[in-house]
Design a protein around this motif. Structure first.
Motif, PDB file in Angstrom:
ATOM      1  N   THR A 127      -8.964   2.957   5.622  1.00  9.28           N
ATOM      2  CA  THR A 127      -8.296   1.827   4.987  1.00  9.28           C
ATOM      3  C   THR A 127      -8.132   0.680   5.978  1.00  9.28           C
ATOM      4  N   ASP A 155       0.839  -1.201   0.000  1.00  6.12           N
ATOM      5  CA  ASP A 155       0.000   0.000   0.000  1.00  6.12           C
ATOM      6  C   ASP A 155       0.872   1.247   0.000  1.00  6.12           C
ATOM      7  N   ILE A 188      -3.307   4.650  -2.609  1.00  9.39           N
ATOM      8  CA  ILE A 188      -4.458   5.050  -1.811  1.00  9.39           C
ATOM      9  C   ILE A 188      -4.409   6.551  -1.549  1.00  9.39           C
ATOM     10  N   MET A 247      -8.933   3.940  -3.534  1.00  5.89           N
ATOM     11  CA  MET A 247      -7.859   2.999  -3.828  1.00  5.89           C
ATOM     12  C   MET A 247      -7.765   2.696  -5.318  1.00  5.89           C
ATOM     13  N   ARG A 261     -10.857   6.747   1.895  1.00  7.10           N
ATOM     14  CA  ARG A 261      -9.732   6.330   1.065  1.00  7.10           C
ATOM     15  C   ARG A 261     -10.234   5.899  -0.299  1.00  7.10           C
ATOM     16  N   ALA A 268      -3.207   0.495   7.102  1.00  4.68           N
ATOM     17  CA  ALA A 268      -4.087  -0.620   7.433  1.00  4.68           C
ATOM     18  C   ALA A 268      -3.425  -1.632   8.349  1.00  4.68           C
ATOM     19  N   ASP A 295      -8.382   7.611   8.594  1.00  6.68           N
ATOM     20  CA  ASP A 295      -8.216   6.838   7.367  1.00  6.68           C
ATOM     21  C   ASP A 295      -8.954   5.514   7.547  1.00  6.68           C
TER      22      ASP A 295
END
Length: 330
Positions: free
Chosen positions: A277, A17, A120, A130, A128, A317, A275
């Motif tokens: 994510t 990511d 992201i 992506m 987010r 994440a 966030d």
């Protein structure tokens, strides 16, 4: 049946990511749908979008890998199967997941395509957007499966995102057979509505064949899978075919349905959403961690909610807090 050595072995996309702050205008100007996930199919398009990103963070990702990282941080004994390329990002992914205490033995794939990456863009409200180039992760062959490892885990955890390409799909079907033959449980996360749109019939085949023991979904995903009128009707459509259906309800919390038994918990409080994510990934980590330890549904759901709250309070994440201390609060 012997006691398994591992709590969970997961099969999923092995990607890195790359997170960067962005404005709503940037997201719109570059043709993205805010809060959604889109696939980037060519390396050239992936490179062009990456060049537009501002300063950011790079951290190993992938839905199932995030879940496994969360479980390891909670104290679980976990393993991961996923394909990286023999390149710098592949080395980053392998180092990160092993440093987290997770067994990862899948050999890197030589040549192109490169290791997968997810770009992201995080807007000020924590949403987010992506853009995922899956790269080498879509070339996971059945030969990469460690069947003894799968048979030695209490749960096999699969992500719907990886169902698209032929090779990983065949690998996951074979892994399900191994887990079932060993008397282990199979957990499956639907991942996203666009995945369901592509593979709705195949997912129903798994469910109708009683091959899924735990099904994870959010409200939109469970409705999309069943094409029911609402969440309640969607749950009713699958609850007699899946022993345990777990549905996240965003700010309204989450519920677990086992036959005619239903348990619901509220969302855990968070001071500020930074966030989102990985929120669903870490919820699954908390819930599966509890289930692997024989916790009841309510306690497992509460840990899942706490893990989700932790992950949305910061960028990335992968958890930053002391997750074992978090689990001790439940």
């Amino acid at each position: 049946m012997t006691q398994p050595a591992y709590d969970v072995v997961a099969i999923g996309n092995a990607i890195v990511d790359i997170l960067s702050p962005a404005t709503d205008a940037f997201v719109a100007d570059n043709g993205m749908t805010k809060g959604a996930m889109a696939l980037v199919f060519s390396p050239e398009d992936a490179d062009a979008l990456y060049a537009k990103m501002g300063p950011g963070q790079e951290v190993s990702g992938g839905s199932a890998a995030n879940t496994i990282a969360g479980m390891a941080a909670l104290g679980g004994n976990c393993a991961f199967i996923g394909q990286v390329a023999d390149d710098q990002l592949g080395d980053v992914f392998a180092h990160d997941i092993r440093a987290a205490g997770i067994r990862f033995d899948t050999e890197a794939r030589p040549g192109s395509p490169t290791t997968g990456r997810c770009m992201i863009f995080v807007t000020p409200d924590g949403q987010r957007t992506m853009n995922t180039f899956l790269g080498a992760s879509h070339y996971l062959p059945e030969a990469a499966l460690d069947r003894a490892l799968i048979a030695d885990a209490q749960f096999l955890y699969l992500e719907g995102y990886l169902w698209d390409p032929e090779e990983p799909r065949a690998a996951m079907r074979a892994a399900i057979d191994v887990a079932r033959a060993a008397g282990r449980k199979v957990a499956f996360t639907l991942s996203a509505e666009f995945v369901i749109d592509r593979h709705r019939d195949a997912f129903h085949e798994l469910i109708d064949a009683r091959l899924i023991d735990v099904l994870f979904a959010n409200e939109a995903e469970i409705v999309s899978l069943t094409q029911a009128a609402d969440t309640e009707a969607a749950i009713a459509a699958v609850k007699d075919k899946v022993p345990l259906v777990v549905v996240t309800l965003s700010e309204a919390g989450a519920c677990a349905v086992a036959g005619d038994r239903r348990v619901r918990v509220p969302a855990a409080p968070v001071d500020k959403v930074v966030d989102t994510t990985g929120a669903g990934d870490l919820f699954a980590a908390g819930f599966l961690h509890g289930q692997a330890r024989g916790w009841d549904l309510e306690r497992s759901l509460k840990l899942g909610a706490l893990c989700a709250a932790e992950i949305i309070s910061h960028f990335g994440a992968r958890p930053l807090a002391d997750m074992k201390a978090l689990a001790a609060r439940v």
